[in-house]
Design a protein around this motif. Structure first.
Motif, PDB file in Angstrom:
ATOM      1  N   UNK A 171       0.821  -1.216   0.000  1.00  0.00           N
ATOM      2  CA  UNK A 171       0.000   0.000   0.000  1.00  0.00           C
ATOM      3  C   UNK A 171       0.851   1.260   0.000  1.00  0.00           C
ATOM      4  N   UNK A 172       1.904   1.278   0.829  1.00  0.00           N
ATOM      5  CA  UNK A 172       2.746   2.478   0.897  1.00  0.00           C
ATOM      6  C   UNK A 172       3.441   2.700  -0.443  1.00  0.00           C
ATOM      7  N   UNK A 173       3.907   1.620  -1.037  1.00  0.00           N
ATOM      8  CA  UNK A 173       4.568   1.766  -2.352  1.00  0.00           C
ATOM      9  C   UNK A 173       3.598   2.322  -3.397  1.00  0.00           C
ATOM     10  N   UNK A 174       2.366   1.902  -3.304  1.00  0.00           N
ATOM     11  CA  UNK A 174       1.396   2.317  -4.323  1.00  0.00           C
ATOM     12  C   UNK A 174       0.834   3.712  -4.064  1.00  0.00           C
ATOM     13  N   UNK A 207      -8.872  -4.942   0.154  1.00  0.00           N
ATOM     14  CA  UNK A 207      -9.681  -4.329   1.220  1.00  0.00           C
ATOM     15  C   UNK A 207      -8.948  -3.130   1.829  1.00  0.00           C
ATOM     16  N   UNK A 208      -7.634  -3.293   2.036  1.00  0.00           N
ATOM     17  CA  UNK A 208      -6.856  -2.183   2.596  1.00  0.00           C
ATOM     18  C   UNK A 208      -6.878  -0.970   1.679  1.00  0.00           C
ATOM     19  N   UNK A 209      -6.817  -1.204   0.367  1.00  0.00           N
ATOM     20  CA  UNK A 209      -6.867  -0.090  -0.586  1.00  0.00           C
ATOM     21  C   UNK A 209      -8.191   0.660  -0.474  1.00  0.00           C
ATOM     22  N   UNK A 210      -9.285  -0.101  -0.354  1.00  0.00           N
ATOM     23  CA  UNK A 210     -10.593   0.558  -0.219  1.00  0.00           C
ATOM     24  C   UNK A 210     -10.663   1.391   1.044  1.00  0.00           C
ATOM     25  N   UNK A 244      -1.844   4.400   5.644  1.00  0.00           N
ATOM     26  CA  UNK A 244      -1.761   2.998   5.201  1.00  0.00           C
ATOM     27  C   UNK A 244      -1.748   2.052   6.399  1.00  0.00           C
ATOM     28  N   UNK A 245      -1.104   2.485   7.452  1.00  0.00           N
ATOM     29  CA  UNK A 245      -1.109   1.646   8.660  1.00  0.00           C
ATOM     30  C   UNK A 245      -2.533   1.459   9.171  1.00  0.00           C
ATOM     31  N   UNK A 246      -3.252   2.549   9.241  1.00  0.00           N
ATOM     32  CA  UNK A 246      -4.645   2.454   9.702  1.00  0.00           C
ATOM     33  C   UNK A 246      -5.468   1.571   8.769  1.00  0.00           C
TER      34      UNK A 246
END
Length: 408
Positions: free
Chosen positions: A17-20, A58-61, A27-29
């Motif tokens: 996520x951080x890379x994207x 799911x994390x991206x959403x 992103x942590x949250x």
């Protein structure tokens, strides 16, 4: 799936996520929320074929939601900062007067009635921001599509922003000028609720109730303002007759109303306000005078007992203080009661060509009524037909049609 198995994927998902997207903290949250979702769903729905891809999706959403929320919050904070006076952006001095919620309520009402806005926009924005009505409710109240009302409110906000308005009460004399606009907006809202300009219903109880509530609030905040008291009294004395104004869906004129149906508590409250205001006011304003006229009607035990001489004297004064063709029309009726229908018709003739009134059905209805009383039946019929043609409220049309049918 064991918790440690899910947790073991966390660094991989976070790195993806951080890379994207960047935004390490968010992103942590997002990853934590994705892990919680996995802990809830996987035991019931089964482990997905690719757990890491599921968590990233799911994390991206969740991250997108967080970014949107953060962006909205920043916009609100920036807007608040721009609308907050410089002296309100720092902590007040220990001996300074505290800013109260009452101050904010009045400031918001004054802001919604900014002079850069049209009267219709002032009404819409006041009902939305101060009255708390939804856009859909306001749209229904004024018989326009919700999208149209949403655009009107959006344009009103943009207009206020472009005008450089700030969230602060102006100093006198500008505050006095702005309060006149506030009272006019509340007057328009009440009138639309008491005599709907179109539609099948004569009354819009939601609008009259909201107008009275806001007028009470303004009176509480400005108890020494005589015109505020006058407007509240006018609303109460008028609203007191509402139950008697319609019978079986038909309009009942004032002289035919069952006065036992009048709300005597509202009458008493309105009369007390009028008496207190007239006794203390150094200069009578239009709302005080209209309230005084309403009080004369409400205190009369019957239509025959109405003190028309006093009503006419008050209309004479009102016409001097705030001349307008509708006041002259109402004064013509009072003149007819005191001096006869021919005298009333002569007063009506003075405003017959006024473009603000010429197309209004009430001019033709008043003329028809006075012609009928004067025994000029043919002319009365023509005037009633014209009034029916111009009326936009179905209830008022039926009332005028019944009067016309009596002359056939």
């Amino acid at each position: 799936m064991r918790t440690e198995d899910v947790s073991g994927l966390a660094p991989l998902v976070l790195g993806a996520l951080v890379r994207r997207y960047g935004h390490f903290d968010l992103c942590e949250d997002a990853v934590q929320e994705a892990l919680l979702a996995a802990a809830r769903q996987w035991p019931e729905e089964g482990r997905p074929d690719d757990p890491k891809a599921w968590l990233i999706r799911v994390g991206s959403r969740r991250l997108v939601d967080l970014l949107r929320s953060q962006e909205s919050r920043q916009r609100r904070e920036e807007q608040d900062r721009r609308l907050t006076p410089v002296d309100r952006q720092v902590a007040p001095a220990p001996d300074a007067d505290p800013v109260t919620a009452d101050d904010d309520a009045l400031t918001l009402l004054v802001l919604c009635c900014h002079p850069a806005l049209s009267p219709s926009s002032q009404v819409a924005l006041t009902l939305r921001a101060v009255g708390g009505l939804t856009t859909a409710e306001i749209a229904r109240a004024f018989f326009v599509p919700e999208a149209t009302m949403a655009q009107r409110i959006s344009r009103a906000k943009a207009t206020i922003r472009r005008a450089g308005a700030t969230f602060a009460l102006p100093d006198e004399p500008e505050l006095g000028e702005r309060m006149r606009a506030v009272l006019h907006v509340l007057y328009l809202v009440f009138n639309e609720g008491y005599a709907a300009s179109s539609g099948a219903e004569l009354h819009r109880r939601d609008l009259t109730a909201e107008a009275v509530r806001l007028a009470r609030e303004v009176h509480r905040l400005r108890p020494a303002d005589a015109e505020v008291a006058g407007l509240l009294a006018l609303m109460l004395l008028t609203e007191a007759r509402r139950a008697a104004r319609v019978r079986d869906g038909d309009l009942v004129p004032l002289d035919e109303q069952d006065r036992d149906l009048w709300d005597r508590d509202l009458v008493a409250e309105g009369v007390a306000l009028v008496e207190a205001t007239l006794a203390a006011s150094p200069a009578l304003g239009p709302y005080q005078l209209q309230a005084a006229i309403a009080a004369v009607h409400d205190e009369a035990p019957s239509a025959e007992d109405t003190d028309w001489h006093q009503v006419l004297a008050l209309y004479d004064l009102l016409e001097r203080v705030a001349p307008n063709p509708m006041t002259t029309l109402n004064r013509a009726v009072a003149v007819a009661e005191v001096h006869g229908p021919s005298a009333g018709l002569a007063v009506l003739d003075t405003v017959a060509d006024d473009e603000r009134l010429a197309d209004h059905h009430r001019l033709h209805a008043a003329r028809a009524f006075l012609l009928e009383r004067a025994g000029e039946v043919d002319a009365a019929r023509d005037a009633y037909r014209e009034a029916v043609r111009r009326a936009t409220s179905r209830v008022e049309q039926r009332h005028l049609e019944r009067r016309l049918s009596r002359l056939r």
